[in-house]
Design a protein around this motif. Structure first.
Motif, PDB file in Angstrom:
ATOM      1  N   ARG A 296       0.816  -1.209   0.000  1.00 29.45           N
ATOM      2  CA  ARG A 296       0.000   0.000   0.000  1.00 29.45           C
ATOM      3  C   ARG A 296       0.857   1.270   0.000  1.00 29.45           C
ATOM      4  O   ARG A 296       0.628   2.172  -0.820  1.00 29.45           O
ATOM      5  N   ALA A 297       1.844   1.342   0.889  1.00 32.44           N
ATOM      6  CA  ALA A 297       2.628   2.573   1.003  1.00 32.44           C
ATOM      7  C   ALA A 297       3.362   2.875  -0.301  1.00 32.44           C
ATOM      8  O   ALA A 297       3.379   4.020  -0.765  1.00 32.44           O
ATOM      9  N   GLN A 298       3.960   1.843  -0.899  1.00 27.71           N
ATOM     10  CA  GLN A 298       4.724   2.065  -2.131  1.00 27.71           C
ATOM     11  C   GLN A 298       3.820   2.452  -3.289  1.00 27.71           C
ATOM     12  O   GLN A 298       4.174   3.314  -4.116  1.00 27.71           O
ATOM     13  N   GLU A 300       0.851   3.940  -3.072  1.00 27.57           N
ATOM     14  CA  GLU A 300       0.380   5.306  -2.852  1.00 27.57           C
ATOM     15  C   GLU A 300       1.480   6.316  -3.174  1.00 27.57           C
ATOM     16  O   GLU A 300       1.213   7.385  -3.742  1.00 27.57           O
ATOM     17  N   GLN A 301       2.705   5.970  -2.840  1.00 28.97           N
ATOM     18  CA  GLN A 301       3.827   6.852  -3.162  1.00 28.97           C
ATOM     19  C   GLN A 301       3.996   6.967  -4.675  1.00 28.97           C
ATOM     20  O   GLN A 301       4.280   8.046  -5.200  1.00 28.97           O
ATOM     21  N   THR A 304       1.373   9.281  -5.975  1.00 29.26           N
ATOM     22  CA  THR A 304       1.731  10.659  -5.652  1.00 29.26           C
ATOM     23  C   THR A 304       2.805  11.178  -6.605  1.00 29.26           C
ATOM     24  O   THR A 304       2.739  12.320  -7.086  1.00 29.26           O
ATOM     25  N   ALA A 335      -4.168   4.803  -6.259  1.00 32.99           N
ATOM     26  CA  ALA A 335      -4.085   4.936  -4.802  1.00 32.99           C
ATOM     27  C   ALA A 335      -5.238   4.211  -4.118  1.00 32.99           C
ATOM     28  O   ALA A 335      -5.056   3.567  -3.073  1.00 32.99           O
ATOM     29  N   ALA A 338      -4.589   0.570  -3.970  1.00 33.21           N
ATOM     30  CA  ALA A 338      -3.681   0.238  -2.869  1.00 33.21           C
ATOM     31  C   ALA A 338      -4.430   0.221  -1.533  1.00 33.21           C
ATOM     32  O   ALA A 338      -4.218  -0.673  -0.698  1.00 33.21           O
ATOM     33  N   ARG A 339      -5.317   1.188  -1.316  1.00 34.27           N
ATOM     34  CA  ARG A 339      -6.053   1.247  -0.055  1.00 34.27           C
ATOM     35  C   ARG A 339      -6.993   0.069   0.109  1.00 34.27           C
ATOM     36  O   ARG A 339      -7.330  -0.315   1.236  1.00 34.27           O
ATOM     37  N   THR A 343      -1.825  -5.162  -4.282  1.00 33.98           N
ATOM     38  CA  THR A 343      -0.366  -5.202  -4.298  1.00 33.98           C
ATOM     39  C   THR A 343       0.104  -5.392  -5.740  1.00 33.98           C
ATOM     40  O   THR A 343      -0.698  -5.694  -6.633  1.00 33.98           O
TER      41      THR A 343
END
Length: 486
Positions: A296-298, A300-301, A304, A335, A338-339, A343
């Motif tokens: 998720r973090a990657q 979303e990054q 962005t 995004a 991912a939320r 993956t």
């Protein structure tokens, strides 16, 4: 490697970087290079004033002495310093460039267009300094260095075990290059020279070596290469050039697609087999080199980062601004994917895959034609560390899908049928990929749409800076992607 093979080594040597008079060499060339560099197609700093040059390293591949009669060959690593574009508050930037300069007392008429200038001072005073790759005699020197591994100054020449490199091959400079330069030797080898360089193994060496070691038949393995050590540091060497087998009788995918469009011929069979070839290369890379998974973090990054690149491109290209909201929906969908727990596997990629990077080649076993994939450098405008970073295969697939649109745009005046040609080719490519990879790139539409949108935004910025007459091609995709439903 010594210079003992040169008939001119008994003459006085040129003071180079690190020598007491190395600064004199740079001073004598600074004005000439400041005018010449921005005019080169491979110069990345267009639009920003050139405010300074620093000599990183200089090596004589052939002695450069006045009155010697025979041409000299000088290898330079030059760091540029550029002020920001007018109106910008960004800090100064700089790049390191590889230059190969010929030195003659008098330049023959055939080499006149290659002239850089005639220094009025310093160790090359009065000599004609020119782009050496235009001189077949000097281009042949590079091949001989690559045939004989060893070191010369900061340069190191390496040869793949078992590689057969004939001697005495005639050299010809290819004129279609953009970010690099290539020299073809006879009909057996091609040398790609990277112009803008930085410490680290270039993926155009790293990935073909890994694929060749794994036995992948889709990529010609390097025969030799050369690199440079960054003076005074322990950083990774700079990859300067790669010599690879030349594939005579090949036609690149772009030329082939344009031929099919000219005949209004169906391209789906070729696109299908190209999708299979792409999947085979991806599968081999995933087996030969480390892979990972984006959580998720990657993700979303990544979304962005895509939004930020859109904002930067829109600031530079006003035509993009009306479509920002529609384009951001693709990044917001990624995004949201991912939320929701989505993956994405990541691996090493080609990085700049399009129809111009693939060749339809006669099969060495006499079984017709097959696709080969070349030029694994990645997008030259991106930093080397970023180009070596694993990513989703959707990035490569999106690049090829965009390339079908680019080809169709060349025939768009011929009628609306070209839109159907592009759609059918894109679908056939994805089907071929899915059959060979065992996974369908359309199963994660958020990934593919986001990467295709990001690629189109990159194309808009590139075309606006380098080929304004082509800007309408990615803008057509921008309008389509911005209007696409969620």
């Amino acid at each position: 490697m010594s210079d003992s093979s040169s008939p001119r080594t008994a003459q006085a040597r040129l003071p180079l970087a690190g020598a007491p008079h190395g600064g004199a060499l740079l001073r004598s060339l600074t004005g000439l290079l400041a005018r010449w560099l921005p005019r080169q197609r491979w110069f990345a700093g267009k639009g920003r004033p050139l405010s300074g040059l620093t000599l990183i390293a200089a090596t004589e591949l052939l002695p450069c002495t006045a009155g010697g009669g025979a041409p000299g060959l000088l290898h330079l690593l030059i760091r540029t310093r550029q002020s920001p574009a007018p109106g910008s508050h960004a800090p100064p930037v700089g790049d390191c460039y590889q230059l190969l300069l010929g030195v003659r007392d008098a330049l023959p008429p055939s080499l006149g267009p290659a002239l850089v200038g005639r220094p009025s001072e310093g160790p090359l005073r009065g000599a004609s300094v020119y782009e050496a790759l235009h001189d077949p005699r000097l281009a042949a020197v590079l091949l001989e260095r690559l045939r004989t591994p060893g070191r010369l100054g900061t340069l190191s020449f390496r040869r793949a075990p078992g590689a057969h490199i004939p001697e005495g091959l005639p050299a010809r400079l290819m004129t279609s290059e953009q970010s690099n330069s290539s020299v073809v030797y006879g009909e057996s080898h091609i040398l790609k020279l990277f112009r803008r360089v930085s410490p680290g193994v270039n993926p155009d060496l790293e990935l073909p070596l890994a694929l060749a070691a794994a036995g992948c038949p889709r990529v010609p393995g390097p025969s030799a290469w050369f690199e440079a050590a960054w003076p005074g540091t322990v950083s990774e060497p700079l990859t300067l050039g790669v010599l690879a087998p030349f594939l005579p009788g090949s036609v690149d995918g772009w030329q082939l697609a344009i031929q099919y469009l000219g005949r209004r011929a169906d391209f789906t069979s070729a696109a299908h087999s190209l999708g299979r070839a792409t999947a085979e290369v991806h599968t081999t890379l995933a087996e030969a080199l480390p892979t990972s998974v984006m959580g998720r973090a990657q993700l979303e990054q990544a979304a962005t980062g895509m939004s930020e690149r859109l904002a930067e491109a829109a600031a530079a290209v006003p035509a993009l601004r009306p479509y920002r909201a529609g384009l951001r929906r693709a990044f917001e969908a990624l995004a949201d994917f991912a939320r929701r727990g989505g993956t994405c596997p990541v691996q090493r990629l080609h990085g700049d895959l399009h129809l111009g990077q693939v060749l339809l080649t006669p099969d060495a076993r006499g079984r017709g034609m097959h696709w080969s994939i070349i030029d694994f450098e990645g997008e030259p405008a991106r930093p080397l560390a970023e180009r070596r970073r694993p990513g989703p295969v959707a990035r490569d697939i999106a690049g090829m899908l965009r390339s079908f649109d680019y080809a169709a745009a060349q025939a768009r005046a011929a009628g609306s049928w070209v839109d159907g040609w592009s759609r059918a080719s894109r679908a056939a490519y994805c089907r071929g990929y899915a059959e060979a990879a065992g996974s369908d790139p359309l199963e994660r539409p958020e990934l593919l749409r986001a990467h295709e949108t990001d690629k189109a935004v990159y194309e808009v910025l590139y075309e606006a800076r380098h080929r304004p007459a082509w800007l309408h091609v990615p803008m057509a995709a921008i309008r389509r992607l911005a209007a696409a439903p969620d």
